[in-house]
Design a protein around this motif. Structure first.
Motif, PDB file in Angstrom:
ATOM      1  N   MET A 105      98.409   3.810 119.096  1.00  0.00           N
ATOM      2  CA  MET A 105      98.648   2.372 119.096  1.00  0.00           C
ATOM      3  C   MET A 105      98.234   1.758 120.420  1.00  0.00           C
ATOM      4  SD  MET A 105     102.228   0.280 118.451  1.00  0.00           S
ATOM      5  CE  MET A 105     102.437   0.946 116.798  1.00  0.00           C
ATOM      6  N   ARG A 106      97.566   0.612 120.338  1.00  0.00           N
ATOM      7  CA  ARG A 106      97.193  -0.145 121.516  1.00  0.00           C
ATOM      8  C   ARG A 106      98.370  -1.022 121.962  1.00  0.00           C
ATOM      9  NH1 ARG A 106      91.561  -0.967 122.140  1.00  0.00           N
ATOM     10  NH2 ARG A 106      91.922  -3.145 122.722  1.00  0.00           N
ATOM     11  N   ARG A 107      98.207  -1.684 123.104  1.00  0.00           N
ATOM     12  CA  ARG A 107      99.288  -2.482 123.656  1.00  0.00           C
ATOM     13  C   ARG A 107      99.752  -3.595 122.727  1.00  0.00           C
ATOM     14  NH1 ARG A 107      97.706  -3.387 130.057  1.00  0.00           N
ATOM     15  NH2 ARG A 107      97.901  -1.186 130.695  1.00  0.00           N
ATOM     16  N   GLY A 108      98.845  -4.173 121.983  1.00  0.00           N
ATOM     17  CA  GLY A 108      99.199  -5.286 121.111  1.00  0.00           C
ATOM     18  C   GLY A 108      99.835  -4.873 119.797  1.00  0.00           C
ATOM     19  N   GLY A 109     100.089  -3.576 119.626  1.00  0.00           N
ATOM     20  CA  GLY A 109     100.681  -3.100 118.384  1.00  0.00           C
ATOM     21  C   GLY A 109      99.668  -2.751 117.317  1.00  0.00           C
ATOM     22  N   GLU A 110      98.384  -2.845 117.651  1.00  0.00           N
ATOM     23  CA  GLU A 110      97.328  -2.472 116.708  1.00  0.00           C
ATOM     24  C   GLU A 110      96.900  -1.029 116.969  1.00  0.00           C
ATOM     25  OE1 GLU A 110      95.105  -6.785 116.318  1.00  0.00           O
ATOM     26  OE2 GLU A 110      94.801  -5.580 118.117  1.00  0.00           O
ATOM     27  N   PHE A 111      96.317  -0.403 115.982  1.00  0.00           N
ATOM     28  CA  PHE A 111      95.921   0.999 116.078  1.00  0.00           C
ATOM     29  C   PHE A 111      94.411   1.128 116.264  1.00  0.00           C
ATOM     30  CE2 PHE A 111      99.939   1.105 113.923  1.00  0.00           C
ATOM     31  CZ  PHE A 111     100.536   2.288 114.308  1.00  0.00           C
ATOM     32  N   ASP A 112      93.991   2.092 117.101  1.00  0.00           N
ATOM     33  CA  ASP A 112      92.580   2.460 117.130  1.00  0.00           C
ATOM     34  C   ASP A 112      92.376   3.881 116.602  1.00  0.00           C
ATOM     35  OD1 ASP A 112      93.488   3.977 119.249  1.00  0.00           O
ATOM     36  OD2 ASP A 112      92.336   2.907 120.782  1.00  0.00           O
ATOM     37  N   ALA A 113      93.456   4.484 116.097  1.00  0.00           N
ATOM     38  CA  ALA A 113      93.400   5.744 115.353  1.00  0.00           C
ATOM     39  C   ALA A 113      94.609   5.764 114.433  1.00  0.00           C
ATOM     40  CB  ALA A 113      93.422   6.942 116.287  1.00  0.00           C
ATOM     41  N   ARG A 114      94.412   6.126 113.167  1.00  0.00           N
ATOM     42  CA  ARG A 114      95.523   6.062 112.230  1.00  0.00           C
ATOM     43  C   ARG A 114      95.310   7.050 111.093  1.00  0.00           C
ATOM     44  NH1 ARG A 114      97.533   1.995 108.074  1.00  0.00           N
ATOM     45  NH2 ARG A 114      99.797   2.170 108.199  1.00  0.00           N
ATOM     46  N   MET A 115      96.427   7.580 110.629  1.00  0.00           N
ATOM     47  CA  MET A 115      96.410   8.463 109.463  1.00  0.00           C
ATOM     48  C   MET A 115      97.501   8.011 108.502  1.00  0.00           C
ATOM     49  SD  MET A 115      96.757  12.594 109.372  1.00  0.00           S
ATOM     50  CE  MET A 115      96.970  13.510 107.844  1.00  0.00           C
ATOM     51  N   THR A 116      97.140   7.878 107.226  1.00  0.00           N
ATOM     52  CA  THR A 116      98.087   7.519 106.177  1.00  0.00           C
ATOM     53  C   THR A 116      98.113   8.662 105.161  1.00  0.00           C
ATOM     54  OG1 THR A 116      96.528   6.457 104.659  1.00  0.00           O
ATOM     55  CG2 THR A 116      97.348   5.122 106.495  1.00  0.00           C
ATOM     56  N   SER A 117      98.811   8.453 104.075  1.00  0.00           N
ATOM     57  CA  SER A 117      98.870   9.488 103.039  1.00  0.00           C
ATOM     58  C   SER A 117      97.534   9.668 102.337  1.00  0.00           C
ATOM     59  CB  SER A 117      99.951   9.140 102.015  1.00  0.00           C
ATOM     60  OG  SER A 117      99.657   7.901 101.383  1.00  0.00           O
ATOM     61  N   SER A 118      96.631   8.687 102.480  1.00  0.00           N
ATOM     62  CA  SER A 118      95.377   8.757 101.729  1.00  0.00           C
ATOM     63  C   SER A 118      94.113   8.714 102.590  1.00  0.00           C
ATOM     64  CB  SER A 118      95.312   7.617 100.704  1.00  0.00           C
ATOM     65  OG  SER A 118      95.432   6.359 101.339  1.00  0.00           O
ATOM     66  N   TRP A 119      94.245   8.543 103.915  1.00  0.00           N
ATOM     67  CA  TRP A 119      93.048   8.546 104.757  1.00  0.00           C
ATOM     68  C   TRP A 119      93.401   8.726 106.229  1.00  0.00           C
ATOM     69  CZ3 TRP A 119      93.066   4.532 108.298  1.00  0.00           C
ATOM     70  CH2 TRP A 119      93.798   3.382 107.974  1.00  0.00           C
ATOM     71  N   ALA A 120      92.380   9.094 107.000  1.00  0.00           N
ATOM     72  CA  ALA A 120      92.494   9.218 108.456  1.00  0.00           C
ATOM     73  C   ALA A 120      91.230   8.644 109.081  1.00  0.00           C
ATOM     74  CB  ALA A 120      92.669  10.674 108.881  1.00  0.00           C
ATOM     75  N   LEU A 121      91.404   7.880 110.159  1.00  0.00           N
ATOM     76  CA  LEU A 121      90.284   7.258 110.857  1.00  0.00           C
ATOM     77  C   LEU A 121      90.561   7.361 112.349  1.00  0.00           C
ATOM     78  CD1 LEU A 121      88.695   3.822 109.882  1.00  0.00           C
ATOM     79  CD2 LEU A 121      88.824   4.619 112.233  1.00  0.00           C
ATOM     80  N   LEU A 122      89.643   7.973 113.088  1.00  0.00           N
ATOM     81  CA  LEU A 122      89.863   8.221 114.511  1.00  0.00           C
ATOM     82  C   LEU A 122      88.570   8.637 115.183  1.00  0.00           C
ATOM     83  CD1 LEU A 122      91.291  11.782 115.009  1.00  0.00           C
ATOM     84  CD2 LEU A 122      90.980  10.849 112.713  1.00  0.00           C
ATOM     85  N   ARG A 123      88.629   8.758 116.513  1.00  0.00           N
ATOM     86  CA  ARG A 123      87.509   9.326 117.274  1.00  0.00           C
ATOM     87  C   ARG A 123      87.645  10.838 117.258  1.00  0.00           C
ATOM     88  NH1 ARG A 123      84.476   6.125 121.054  1.00  0.00           N
ATOM     89  NH2 ARG A 123      83.687   8.127 121.779  1.00  0.00           N
TER      90      ARG A 123
END
Length: 411
Positions: A105-123
């Motif tokens: 999570m970034r400072r503003g509460g937004e994500f630049d990497a995330r995983m859910t039950s159906s997908w993952a997106l990250l560096r």
């Protein structure tokens, strides 16, 4: 005489065998990365598998994120001292295994990497961290990346071309002795659009249900990618664009061979620029600015985000003129361009300076050259400085640029 010839030949063969250049190219070992996903725990799992060939890795020192990388196990000797994990795999095949907490999570509460039950997106280069490797004889690695997907996940992609026969992604980062995957990755129940444009394999992926305009993105790339080749003299073998909506960060971010784009970002903004094209410039030029000269990389990307749209016909001449005029107004209060981070008004001021530089180059060369000819020798370089830009321009023009003597650049 025959004995003398045999002796000379033997000496020559011994010299060639001991040549550092030949040794460096002959000694290789294999490294394979196997990435899986533990959905209930919201974590990724990684296995690093080493296999000696004509060479081997003696010691690998990984620089990890202690908040995310954990549970290191495997063959050989493994030690952790803070953020440094040292692995001595031994002389045979060996594996290192660990786990990684994906959400970031970034400072503003937004994500630049995330995983859910159906997908993952990250560096993926955060998932698989940088390593300092000791390999006798200067051995180099070959690299391979595989994904093991949970039930219900249908696809995974990275910034490397997929080998259908092996089902893996061969990793090829020129100039690196130790191969590890770089850039953005996505895996899960995702939708994709793939197309080959100007010999570049373009892939646009986002989780199913997200408002990612995949065909619209491909349409813009179809028109702008040939202009990118003309400007920078090169294109990547593959270009990956991944995206997901809130709570992901509402912007665009480039990485090696890839980028993240929030679906709500307009492909062409009201001011005439484009987040998509801006990040494409970063990916394709791969120009890294020196400390205090971030204005060069960011100004170039934003300048070309307008200029490439103009050249490709996505912006009319009149609208491009208005776009550059908007940048000039937006950055008019900026007194100094040089800083560690360039954004907002500073980047707008940089765009205006580069626009004036382009006009000066065209005028002084009777339209034989443009700003493309300045940036083309700088693409792919790191630590590009204001001095480098001035030198490249002076070499092209046969003398210093008047525009680059602006006080906004300092001494």
């Amino acid at each position: 005489m025959k004995n003398l010839i045999r002796w000379a030949c033997a000496c020559l063969l011994l010299t060639l065998a001991c040549s550092p250049l030949l040794a460096a190219t002959a000694l290789t070992y294999k490294v394979e990365y196997i990435v899986g996903f533990d959905v209930p725990k919201n974590e990724a799992t990684v296995t690093v598998r080493l296999e000696p060939g004509t060479g081997r890795a003696q010691r690998l020192r990984f620089f990890v994120d202690v908040k995310r990388h954990h549970s290191f196990t495997g063959d050989g000797k493994i030690e952790q001292d803070g953020r440094v994990v040292t692995w001595r795999p031994g002389k045979e095949k060996a594996e290192l295994r660990y786990r990684y907490r994906v959400d970031r999570m970034r400072r503003g509460g937004e994500f630049d990497a995330r995983m859910t039950s159906s997908w993952a997106l990250l560096r993926i280069d955060r998932l698989i961290p940088a390593a300092a490797v000791i390999a006798p004889g200067g051995a180099k690695s070959t690299g391979l990346l595989r994904f093991v997907l949970p039930v219900g996940w249908n696809d995974a992609d990275v910034a490397y071309r997929h080998d259908k026969r092996s089902g893996a992604f061969p990793i090829n980062n020129p100039g690196r002795r130790f191969q590890r995957p770089l850039g953005w990755m996505i895996a899960g129940d995702v939708g994709s659009r793939r197309e080959t444009i100007d010999a570049t394999r373009v892939a646009v992926l986002a989780p199913l249900g997200e408002a990612m305009r995949r065909n619209d993105v491909l349409a813009v790339i179809n028109l702008t990618l040939p202009e990118m080749r003309h400007a920078f003299g090169r294109l990547p073998s593959k270009l990956l664009i991944v995206g997901a909506g809130d709570p992901m960060w509402r912007g665009g971010r480039s990485g090696p061979g890839s980028m993240f784009l929030h679906p709500d970002r307009p492909l062409i903004s009201e001011n005439g620029s484009s987040t998509l094209v801006h990040e494409m410039v970063h990916v394709i030029s791969d120009l890294q600015a020196a400390d205090d000269d971030d204005w060069i990389a960011e100004g170039m990307a934003e300048f070309y985000s307008i200029e490439i749209l103009r050249r490709s016909g996505l912006l009319s001449e009149a609208r491009a003129v208005r776009a550059f005029a908007w940048k000039k107004r937006h950055g008019r209060e900026v007194k100094a361009l040089r800083a560690n981070n360039s954004s907002g008004e500073r980047t707008a001021r940089a765009v205006s300076l580069l626009h004036e530089l382009d006009k000066e180059i065209r005028r002084r060369s009777d339209d034989r050259y443009s700003i493309d000819n300045v940036f083309r020798p700088l693409v792919g370089r790191s630590d590009v400085s204001t001095a480098d830009l001035k030198a490249a321009t002076a070499k092209l023009l046969g003398g210093p640029s008047k525009v680059l003597q602006d006080a906004v650049l300092g001494e």
